[in-house]
Design an enzyme around this catalytic site. Structure first.
Site, PDB file in Angstrom:
ATOM      1  N   HIS A 154      38.917  36.663  36.066  1.00  0.00           N
ATOM      2  CA  HIS A 154      37.932  35.309  36.231  1.00  0.00           C
ATOM      3  C   HIS A 154      37.139  35.372  35.052  1.00  0.00           C
ATOM      4  O   HIS A 154      36.455  36.208  34.492  1.00  0.00           O
ATOM      5  CB  HIS A 154      37.343  35.439  37.506  1.00  0.00           C
ATOM      6  CG  HIS A 154      36.758  34.270  38.027  1.00  0.00           C
ATOM      7  ND1 HIS A 154      35.657  33.575  37.774  1.00  0.00           N
ATOM      8  CD2 HIS A 154      37.343  33.247  38.891  1.00  0.00           C
ATOM      9  CE1 HIS A 154      35.504  32.651  38.113  1.00  0.00           C
ATOM     10  NE2 HIS A 154      36.736  32.194  38.993  1.00  0.00           N
ATOM     11  N   ASP A 171      42.768  33.107  44.198  1.00  0.00           N
ATOM     12  CA  ASP A 171      44.053  32.740  44.303  1.00  0.00           C
ATOM     13  C   ASP A 171      45.045  33.794  44.694  1.00  0.00           C
ATOM     14  O   ASP A 171      46.025  33.454  45.084  1.00  0.00           O
ATOM     15  CB  ASP A 171      44.476  31.994  43.161  1.00  0.00           C
ATOM     16  CG  ASP A 171      43.955  30.446  43.227  1.00  0.00           C
ATOM     17  OD1 ASP A 171      43.969  30.062  44.239  1.00  0.00           O
ATOM     18  OD2 ASP A 171      43.623  30.101  42.063  1.00  0.00           O
TER      19      ASP A 171
HETATM   20  N1  ACO Z   1      46.470  39.868  33.291  1.00  0.00           N
HETATM   21  C1  ACO Z   1      46.569  40.703  32.269  1.00  0.00           C
HETATM   22  N2  ACO Z   1      45.673  40.753  31.388  1.00  0.00           N
HETATM   23  C2  ACO Z   1      44.455  39.741  31.648  1.00  0.00           C
HETATM   24  C3  ACO Z   1      44.525  38.967  32.676  1.00  0.00           C
HETATM   25  C4  ACO Z   1      45.379  39.015  33.471  1.00  0.00           C
HETATM   26  N3  ACO Z   1      45.515  38.135  34.581  1.00  0.00           N
HETATM   27  N4  ACO Z   1      43.373  38.211  32.634  1.00  0.00           N
HETATM   28  C5  ACO Z   1      42.775  38.547  31.607  1.00  0.00           C
HETATM   29  N5  ACO Z   1      43.043  39.602  30.912  1.00  0.00           N
HETATM   30  C6  ACO Z   1      42.809  40.173  29.784  1.00  0.00           C
HETATM   31  C7  ACO Z   1      43.024  39.290  28.480  1.00  0.00           C
HETATM   32  O1  ACO Z   1      44.252  39.417  27.829  1.00  0.00           O
HETATM   33  C8  ACO Z   1      41.970  39.753  27.576  1.00  0.00           C
HETATM   34  O2  ACO Z   1      42.113  41.011  26.927  1.00  0.00           O
HETATM   35  P1  ACO Z   1      41.751  41.445  25.663  1.00  0.00           P
HETATM   36  O3  ACO Z   1      40.336  41.650  25.626  1.00  0.00           O
HETATM   37  O4  ACO Z   1      42.414  42.919  25.275  1.00  0.00           O
HETATM   38  O5  ACO Z   1      42.360  40.608  24.556  1.00  0.00           O
HETATM   39  C9  ACO Z   1      40.827  40.001  28.531  1.00  0.00           C
HETATM   40  O6  ACO Z   1      41.485  40.754  29.743  1.00  0.00           O
HETATM   41  C10 ACO Z   1      39.709  38.909  28.658  1.00  0.00           C
HETATM   42  O7  ACO Z   1      40.444  37.920  29.187  1.00  0.00           O
HETATM   43  P2  ACO Z   1      40.505  36.265  28.812  1.00  0.00           P
HETATM   44  O8  ACO Z   1      41.624  35.629  28.828  1.00  0.00           O
HETATM   45  O9  ACO Z   1      39.524  36.373  27.225  1.00  0.00           O
HETATM   46  O10 ACO Z   1      39.166  35.886  29.961  1.00  0.00           O
HETATM   47  P3  ACO Z   1      38.868  34.538  30.026  1.00  0.00           P
HETATM   48  O11 ACO Z   1      37.496  34.597  30.883  1.00  0.00           O
HETATM   49  O12 ACO Z   1      39.141  33.586  28.844  1.00  0.00           O
HETATM   50  O13 ACO Z   1      40.119  34.063  31.353  1.00  0.00           O
HETATM   51  C11 ACO Z   1      41.370  33.751  33.133  1.00  0.00           C
HETATM   52  C12 ACO Z   1      40.079  34.095  32.767  1.00  0.00           C
HETATM   53  C13 ACO Z   1      41.817  32.413  32.647  1.00  0.00           C
HETATM   54  C14 ACO Z   1      40.901  33.478  34.742  1.00  0.00           C
HETATM   55  C15 ACO Z   1      42.136  34.869  33.055  1.00  0.00           C
HETATM   56  O14 ACO Z   1      41.582  36.116  33.819  1.00  0.00           O
HETATM   57  C16 ACO Z   1      43.858  34.736  33.371  1.00  0.00           C
HETATM   58  O15 ACO Z   1      44.535  34.168  32.829  1.00  0.00           O
HETATM   59  N6  ACO Z   1      43.850  34.960  34.708  1.00  0.00           N
HETATM   60  C17 ACO Z   1      45.497  34.745  35.369  1.00  0.00           C
HETATM   61  C18 ACO Z   1      45.306  33.179  35.782  1.00  0.00           C
HETATM   62  C19 ACO Z   1      44.506  33.298  37.052  1.00  0.00           C
HETATM   63  O16 ACO Z   1      44.552  33.849  38.100  1.00  0.00           O
HETATM   64  N7  ACO Z   1      43.662  32.032  37.122  1.00  0.00           N
HETATM   65  C20 ACO Z   1      42.715  31.518  38.130  1.00  0.00           C
HETATM   66  C21 ACO Z   1      41.339  31.931  38.181  1.00  0.00           C
HETATM   67  S1  ACO Z   1      40.470  31.524  39.341  1.00  0.00           S
HETATM   68  C22 ACO Z   1      40.289  29.825  39.386  1.00  0.00           C
HETATM   69  O17 ACO Z   1      40.566  29.045  38.288  1.00  0.00           O
HETATM   70  C23 ACO Z   1      40.486  29.077  40.534  1.00  0.00           C
END
Ligand code: ACO
Length: 428
Positions: free
Chosen positions: A307, A364
């Site tokens: 998140h 979710d």
């Molecule tokens: N699976 C694997 N790796 C992940 C995940 C994941 N679900 N989420 C984040 N990471 C990793 C990224 O690859 C990144 O790694 P790095 O630092 O080595 O490059 C690090 O964790 C940080 O992630 P970011 O994408 O930079 O974080 P951001 O805050 O931009 O993204 C997000 C947040 C979009 C929710 C992300 O965690 C994600 O894609 N999750 C899966 C989709 C999801 O469940 N979305 C619902 C969110 S809740 C909502 O909106 C209602």
């Protein structure tokens, strides 16, 4: 004495005010930065940028705290109803019994939708995604209720538009579902409460009286309450920014629905179930899928994990996980993907990759399993999220208008070509 931050640009120092919120969050107010220094800030994805001051929702991602208008989400999910929470978010305080009765009664006067809108439902291909339909139908309400177009409505007219939207949304959502089945639509029944009426329109049949299990109605209240607001996320920021151009409420919410659709945001609830099904069909080897999620050359992400703001447990996920167990037990359902979800969660929470990045299950991760147990098909999940988020979007739009916030218009750092002369076609 108010606190100040100082910033030095090219050797020249500038003082900027520090703003402190009621929960002691701090922000450097850079609204005059460009005027005094010529520089802007650059913050892709707005990871460090506050776009507004807001009195609606407080969340502390490090502590895993979420409050609506000061009330902890745990208390609201357990004790309140969705319509009461909607009132709280939109008008700022819990209603008295009389006010709530009046609010409910006013909403029940607007639950029908214009009969001509039925033609829209007929026009969509039967398998089209419900989120595309919902965004279109909510935007189309502005065509049926043109009084909503006035950018400076009286308080009474603004409230009327709010009531209409709250009232018609469950009817629209349930009709999208009915049309996908080819079933006749069910009309609203105003003696039922908001959520019960929605479930009745969705799962009732015109051929016979349908009893909706009170446990199912209660679970739905809880899910909708948990989704009702989440401060300045992607879809809410969209609603506020579209509304800041004086676009009407229906158009602003329609844009929010589109923003919610993406799998990185609300669309994750559909993506989670699809992922869990894939894992199950692939033999249920969670270690293999965790490895894929960690592999930077693989686009796969563990959906429902991570998140932008929560770097600790998402408090909503804790409540939903428990509700998931309760609902499945009450309905006597044994869903094998629940075991896969729990196994994945357990493995991820012990895995250094997820620990280092503070990735926890979000709202979710378990919600889709409950929606499925209640009888909703997968492609309806994000629409249910939108139904829950509606009061939050409305509250945020209303606050933005009340604050007279300027049109949302970020700046950029240009990285393209510098000035060059046009070359006629025959010289290229
Ligand atoms: N699976 C694997 N790796 C992940 C995940 C994941 N679900 N989420 C984040 N990471 C990793 C990224 O690859 C990144 O790694 P790095 O630092 O080595 O490059 C690090 O964790 C940080 O992630 P970011 O994408 O930079 O974080 P951001 O805050 O931009 O993204 C997000 C947040 C979009 C929710 C992300 O965690 C994600 O894609 N999750 C899966 C989709 C999801 O469940 N979305 C619902 C969110 S809740 C909502 O909106 C209602």
């Amino acid at each position: 004495m108010s606190e100040k931050a100082s910033i030095s640009i090219n050797g020249k120092s500038h003082e900027l005010p520090i703003i402190t919120g009621t929960e002691n969050e701090q922000a450097i107010d850079i609204s005059k930065l460009r005027d005094v220094s010529g520089a802007i800030t650059l913050d892709p994805g707005f990871k460090n940028t506050g776009a507004t001051k807001s009195a609606i929702t407080f969340l502390d991602g490090e502590q895993g705290i979420l409050h609506y208008r000061g009330y902890p989400i745990e208390q609201l999910a357990e004790q309140s109803t969705f319509l009461e929470v909607a009132y709280l978010l939109i008008y700022g305080d819990l209603p008295s019994a009389d006010t709530l009765k009046d609010f409910r009664s006013k909403i029940s006067r607007h639950t029908l939708i214009h009969e001509d809108m039925k033609k829209f439902f007929d026009g969509f291909p039967s398998k089209s995604h419900p989120m595309g339909q919902l965004s279109c139908l909510v935007g189309a309400l502005s065509a049926f209720y043109p009084e909503s177009l006035d950018p400076n409505p009286s308080e009474e007219d603004e409230n009327l538009t709010i009531m209409k939207l709250l009232a018609k949304m469950p009817t629209i959502v349930s009709w999208i579902y009915k049309k996908s089945l080819g079933h006749p639509v069910m009309y609203p029944r105003n003696e039922l409460n908001y959520v019960h009426n929605f479930m009745n329109m969705t799962f009732g049949q015109i051929t016979e009286e349908t009893t909706i299990d009170p446990a199912v109605v209660r679970a739905m209240h809880k899910l909708l309450i948990l989704h009702a607001d989440h401060e300045q996320n992607c879809s809410t920021s969209t609603v506020r920014i579209v509304g800041s151009s004086n676009a009407n409420l229906y158009a602003s919410i329609s844009a929010g629905i589109s923003a919610l659709w993406g799998p990185l945001h609300g669309g994750a609830n559909q993506a989670v179930i699809e992922m869990l099904e894939n894992i199950r069909n692939d033999g249920g080897n969670s270690a293999k899928w965790l490895a894929k999620a960690k592999d930077k050359n693989d686009p796969f992400r563990l959906m429902g994990f991570g998140h932008r703001v929560y770097k600790n447990f998402d408090p909503r996920a804790k409540i939903i996980k428990k509700a998931c167990d309760d609902v499945l037990e009450k309905l006597g359902i044994d869903d094998p993907v629940l075991d896969i979800a729990k196994e994945l969660e357990e493995a991820a929470l012990k895995d250094q990759y997820f620990v280092d990045r503070k990735l926890y299950p979000n709202v979710d991760f378990y919600s889709g399993i409950i929606y499925r147990a209640l009888g909703f098909p997968t492609d309806m999940f994000t629409v249910l999220f939108a139904l829950g988020r509606l009061p939050g979007w409305i509250a945020q739009w209303k606050e933005m208008k009340a604050n007279k916030e300027p049109i949302g218009r970020p700046r950029q750092i240009y990285t393209g070509s510098t000035k060059r002369d046009y070359v006629p076609l025959d010289k290229r």
